[in-house]
Design a protein around this motif. Structure first.
Motif, PDB file in Angstrom:
ATOM      1  N   ASP A 166      -2.808  -1.514  -8.715  1.00 21.12           N
ATOM      2  CA  ASP A 166      -2.732  -2.736  -7.911  1.00 21.12           C
ATOM      3  C   ASP A 166      -2.773  -2.334  -6.439  1.00 21.12           C
ATOM      4  N   ASN A 167      -3.970  -2.025  -5.959  1.00 20.47           N
ATOM      5  CA  ASN A 167      -4.145  -1.524  -4.605  1.00 20.47           C
ATOM      6  C   ASN A 167      -5.586  -1.774  -4.181  1.00 20.47           C
ATOM      7  N   ALA A 168      -5.808  -1.854  -2.880  1.00 23.53           N
ATOM      8  CA  ALA A 168      -7.155  -2.147  -2.386  1.00 23.53           C
ATOM      9  C   ALA A 168      -8.131  -1.006  -2.621  1.00 23.53           C
ATOM     10  N   SER A 169      -7.641   0.216  -2.691  1.00 22.52           N
ATOM     11  CA  SER A 169      -8.501   1.384  -2.865  1.00 22.52           C
ATOM     12  C   SER A 169      -8.813   1.607  -4.343  1.00 22.52           C
ATOM     13  N   PRO A 170     -10.079   1.713  -4.720  1.00 19.12           N
ATOM     14  CA  PRO A 170     -10.422   2.021  -6.117  1.00 19.12           C
ATOM     15  C   PRO A 170      -9.842   3.379  -6.506  1.00 19.12           C
ATOM     16  N   SER A 171      -9.368   3.498  -7.722  1.00 20.71           N
ATOM     17  CA  SER A 171      -8.702   4.731  -8.152  1.00 20.71           C
ATOM     18  C   SER A 171      -9.613   5.948  -8.044  1.00 20.71           C
ATOM     19  N   SER A 172     -10.904   5.780  -8.330  1.00 17.21           N
ATOM     20  CA  SER A 172     -11.826   6.926  -8.290  1.00 17.21           C
ATOM     21  C   SER A 172     -11.925   7.492  -6.873  1.00 17.21           C
ATOM     22  N   GLN A 173     -11.985   6.626  -5.876  1.00 17.90           N
ATOM     23  CA  GLN A 173     -12.080   7.094  -4.492  1.00 17.90           C
ATOM     24  C   GLN A 173     -10.761   7.687  -4.028  1.00 17.90           C
ATOM     25  N   TRP A 174      -9.651   7.090  -4.442  1.00 18.60           N
ATOM     26  CA  TRP A 174      -8.347   7.627  -4.065  1.00 18.60           C
ATOM     27  C   TRP A 174      -8.141   9.018  -4.658  1.00 18.60           C
ATOM     28  N   LYS A 175      -8.520   9.205  -5.909  1.00 14.83           N
ATOM     29  CA  LYS A 175      -8.333  10.511  -6.549  1.00 14.83           C
ATOM     30  C   LYS A 175      -9.143  11.590  -5.838  1.00 14.83           C
ATOM     31  N   ALA A 259     -18.859   1.387  -0.686  1.00 12.56           N
ATOM     32  CA  ALA A 259     -18.338   0.245   0.070  1.00 12.56           C
ATOM     33  C   ALA A 259     -18.326  -1.015  -0.785  1.00 12.56           C
ATOM     34  N   ARG A 260     -19.360  -1.202  -1.583  1.00 10.61           N
ATOM     35  CA  ARG A 260     -19.399  -2.364  -2.485  1.00 10.61           C
ATOM     36  C   ARG A 260     -18.248  -2.288  -3.486  1.00 10.61           C
ATOM     37  N   GLU A 261     -17.953  -1.080  -3.965  1.00 14.23           N
ATOM     38  CA  GLU A 261     -16.852  -0.900  -4.911  1.00 14.23           C
ATOM     39  C   GLU A 261     -15.525  -1.294  -4.264  1.00 14.23           C
ATOM     40  N   VAL A 262     -15.337  -0.906  -3.005  1.00 20.16           N
ATOM     41  CA  VAL A 262     -14.106  -1.256  -2.289  1.00 20.16           C
ATOM     42  C   VAL A 262     -14.019  -2.764  -2.076  1.00 20.16           C
ATOM     43  N   VAL A 263     -15.106  -3.363  -1.626  1.00 18.95           N
ATOM     44  CA  VAL A 263     -15.117  -4.805  -1.379  1.00 18.95           C
ATOM     45  C   VAL A 263     -14.838  -5.572  -2.671  1.00 18.95           C
ATOM     46  N   ASP A 264     -15.455  -5.143  -3.769  1.00 13.76           N
ATOM     47  CA  ASP A 264     -15.212  -5.807  -5.054  1.00 13.76           C
ATOM     48  C   ASP A 264     -13.749  -5.681  -5.470  1.00 13.76           C
ATOM     49  N   LYS A 265     -13.157  -4.505  -5.227  1.00  8.23           N
ATOM     50  CA  LYS A 265     -11.747  -4.303  -5.589  1.00  8.23           C
ATOM     51  C   LYS A 265     -10.852  -5.209  -4.739  1.00  8.23           C
ATOM     52  N   ILE A 266     -11.127  -5.296  -3.455  1.00 12.36           N
ATOM     53  CA  ILE A 266     -10.332  -6.154  -2.571  1.00 12.36           C
ATOM     54  C   ILE A 266     -10.465  -7.612  -2.985  1.00 12.36           C
ATOM     55  N   LYS A 267     -11.664  -8.024  -3.353  1.00 14.50           N
ATOM     56  CA  LYS A 267     -11.879  -9.398  -3.806  1.00 14.50           C
ATOM     57  C   LYS A 267     -11.032  -9.705  -5.036  1.00 14.50           C
ATOM     58  N   ARG A 268     -11.018  -8.770  -5.987  1.00 11.54           N
ATOM     59  CA  ARG A 268     -10.232  -8.986  -7.206  1.00 11.54           C
ATOM     60  C   ARG A 268      -8.745  -9.091  -6.891  1.00 11.54           C
ATOM     61  N   GLN A 269      -8.267  -8.187  -6.020  1.00 11.39           N
ATOM     62  CA  GLN A 269      -6.851  -8.218  -5.660  1.00 11.39           C
ATOM     63  C   GLN A 269      -6.490  -9.511  -4.926  1.00 11.39           C
ATOM     64  N   ALA A 270      -7.345  -9.905  -3.968  1.00  4.06           N
ATOM     65  CA  ALA A 270      -7.080 -11.104  -3.179  1.00  4.06           C
ATOM     66  C   ALA A 270      -7.152 -12.361  -4.052  1.00  4.06           C
ATOM     67  N   THR A 271      -8.098 -12.394  -4.974  1.00  2.68           N
ATOM     68  CA  THR A 271      -8.229 -13.548  -5.873  1.00  2.68           C
ATOM     69  C   THR A 271      -6.981 -13.709  -6.731  1.00  2.68           C
ATOM     70  N   LYS A 272      -6.497 -12.605  -7.264  1.00  3.66           N
ATOM     71  CA  LYS A 272      -5.299 -12.645  -8.112  1.00  3.66           C
ATOM     72  C   LYS A 272      -4.081 -13.132  -7.324  1.00  3.66           C
ATOM     73  N   ASP A 273      -3.834 -12.514  -6.154  1.00  2.00           N
ATOM     74  CA  ASP A 273      -2.611 -12.814  -5.404  1.00  2.00           C
ATOM     75  C   ASP A 273      -2.686 -14.094  -4.586  1.00  2.00           C
ATOM     76  N   TYR A 274      -3.879 -14.398  -4.060  1.00  2.00           N
ATOM     77  CA  TYR A 274      -3.958 -15.478  -3.082  1.00  2.00           C
ATOM     78  C   TYR A 274      -4.707 -16.715  -3.568  1.00  2.00           C
ATOM     79  N   VAL A 275      -5.239 -16.651  -4.798  1.00  2.00           N
ATOM     80  CA  VAL A 275      -5.923 -17.829  -5.349  1.00  2.00           C
ATOM     81  C   VAL A 275      -5.336 -18.221  -6.706  1.00  2.00           C
ATOM     82  N   VAL A 276      -5.389 -17.293  -7.667  1.00  2.00           N
ATOM     83  CA  VAL A 276      -4.999 -17.625  -9.044  1.00  2.00           C
ATOM     84  C   VAL A 276      -3.528 -18.027  -9.130  1.00  2.00           C
TER      85      VAL A 276
END
Length: 445
Positions: A166-175, A259-276
């Motif tokens: 549950d973080n903005a950074s995709p796990s693959s890039q963080w690792k 960058a697309r992977e990061v943006v997609d991850k942020i979208k998913r996180q924001a949708t869950k917390d700030y919309v759903v």
């Protein structure tokens, strides 16, 4: 160059008792150079570094350093060979508690708009619970799972190759940036980008520029938006902006994919917390959509500030050493261990506090053994401390408030250039600003 103790892997078809004996501790993308390539001790270390600062390991002979490595190897083997049901039960319990806490907090927040005598008790309870749940997920669960600490259990649900946090950074890039780069080049100037994250000057041996004058301000901003700062850092956004004109088309294409992977991850996180979840609260007809939204914002801010605080306390307090690029050439196993011990610091506190930090309050032990189950750090900490004290090495440790305050003061101090005999700091600053302005003016023509 030696970068870490040897790591063993286990075939997916290996029997369970074999898997329990040897760790499958090489998460996807782990640096293949994390193995010993030099066993020959190097000459005695100089008393001073190039900067003139004392070398904390100068008094150790090469034989003593390799003896430290042998002792730490033995400690590692002892712990890793003893992993079993107790450890598995621990991580499963933490995950279960975190999930129940998050679900319960989100259920309470469905009624966060309801006032009782002018107070919204559901908002306070739900926000506090959600903040703790997010901290647990990031620190004690996600961070440690992605280090491969629990791969030996052979549970695909909590394996380093499958976990997405549950973080903005995709796990693959963080690792990649954390496991491969940071833990490989711990506190090596010019190699470990975690040393100030490219935006802070946290060591006197780092070159000063006018850019750092305002770091006390953006240090606070970085803490508040830490998950997004880490996403940009893992993406290597700064490097891309600086070098994009010289990059090949293949390199640019890779950056765009990441960058697309990061943006997609942020979208998913924001949708869950700030919309759903606000929408679910709206469906309860309690007028709780807005309050649920604010609760999620606050919980994420609390998680960001807490995570940032824990990390800076483990890496930047006074007494923690940095290393020059050339110092790790031909590094032996003992020298790698020595660098981890001198380049990290611990936070003292209660067992509950250690869990909330993801046991990164035992940062020294974590850097020695990044793939060791986190619940074991507390039990080996006294032995590591004894080892360091026997060899007259500083075991940097302090409570959270002390460590955090020391880092913030350090950030303020190092926003200015180092003191130079016969020169005033303000004169150095003024001259640097004048040169920077002149360079910028010439670039316009």
């Amino acid at each position: 160059m030696t970068l870490a103790p040897e790591r063993h892997t286990v075939s997916p078809t290996a029997p369970h008792h074999v898997a329990a004996t040897h760790a499958s501790t090489k998460p996807h993308g782990i640096n293949p150079r994390l193995s010993v390539t030099s066993a020959t001790p190097r000459p005695q270390r100089p008393a001073l570094k190039k900067s003139g600062r004392p070398n904390p390991a100068a008094h150790l002979t090469p034989e003593q350093i390799e003896g430290i490595g042998v002792e730490l190897d033995a400690l590692r083997k002892e712990v890793m060979d003893s992993r079993g049901a107790r450890d598995a039960a621990y991580i499963r319990k933490v995950i279960r508690v975190q999930r129940y806490l998050e679900m319960g907090s989100r259920a309470v927040l469905l009624f966060s708009g309801v006032k009782v005598k002018g107070v919204r008790p559901a908002w306070w309870i739900g926000t506090a619970g959600l903040s703790v749940a997010k901290i647990l997920e990031n620190m004690e669960i996600g961070h440690n799972i992605m280090h491969g600490q629990w791969d030996w259990m052979r549970d695909p649900k909590i394996h380093s190759t499958a976990w997405e946090w549950d973080n903005a950074s995709p796990s693959s890039q963080w690792k990649h940036s954390h496991n491969e780069i940071h833990h490989t080049f711990t506190n090596v100037l010019g190699r470990d980008n975690d040393l100030g994250y490219g935006i802070l000057r946290v060591d006197e041996d780092q070159r000063w520029s006018p850019f750092f004058l305002f770091q006390p301000i953006w240090h606070v901003g970085n803490a508040l938006l830490f998950e997004y700062s880490i996403a940009a850092y893992d993406l290597e956004l700064g490097g891309y902006l600086a070098k994009r004109k010289r990059m090949s088309e293949e390199e640019k294409a890779k950056f765009r994919r990441d960058a697309r992977e990061v943006v997609d991850k942020i979208k998913r996180q924001a949708t869950k917390d700030y919309v759903v979840h606000p929408a679910l609260s709206a469906a309860t007809f309690t007028g709780s959509a807005r309050t649920t939204l604010t609760a999620n914002v606050v919980a994420n801010l609390v998680r960001n500030v807490w995570t940032n605080t824990v990390i800076i306390c483990g890496h930047f307090p006074p007494g923690i050493a940095t290393f020059e690029k050339t110092s790790i050439d031909g590094e032996t196993r003992g020298e790698w261990y020595l660098r981890q011990m001198l380049g990290s610091g611990n936070i003292s506190g209660s067992p509950a506090m250690h869990v909330m930090t993801g046991n990164l309050s035992h940062q020294i032990e974590h850097h020695l053994y990044p793939d060791m189950p986190s619940n074991r750090y507390a039990e080996i900490a006294p032995r590591v401390k004894d080892l360091m004290e026997r060899h007259d090495l500083p075991y940097v440790e302090g409570n959270l408030a002390k460590q955090a305050a020391s880092v913030y003061w350090k950030v303020v101090q190092l926003s200015l250039p180092n003191q130079v005999e016969g020169r005033r700091r303000r004169d150095i600053v003024r001259l640097s600003l004048k040169k920077a302005w002149k360079k910028k003016s010439l670039g316009r023509f």
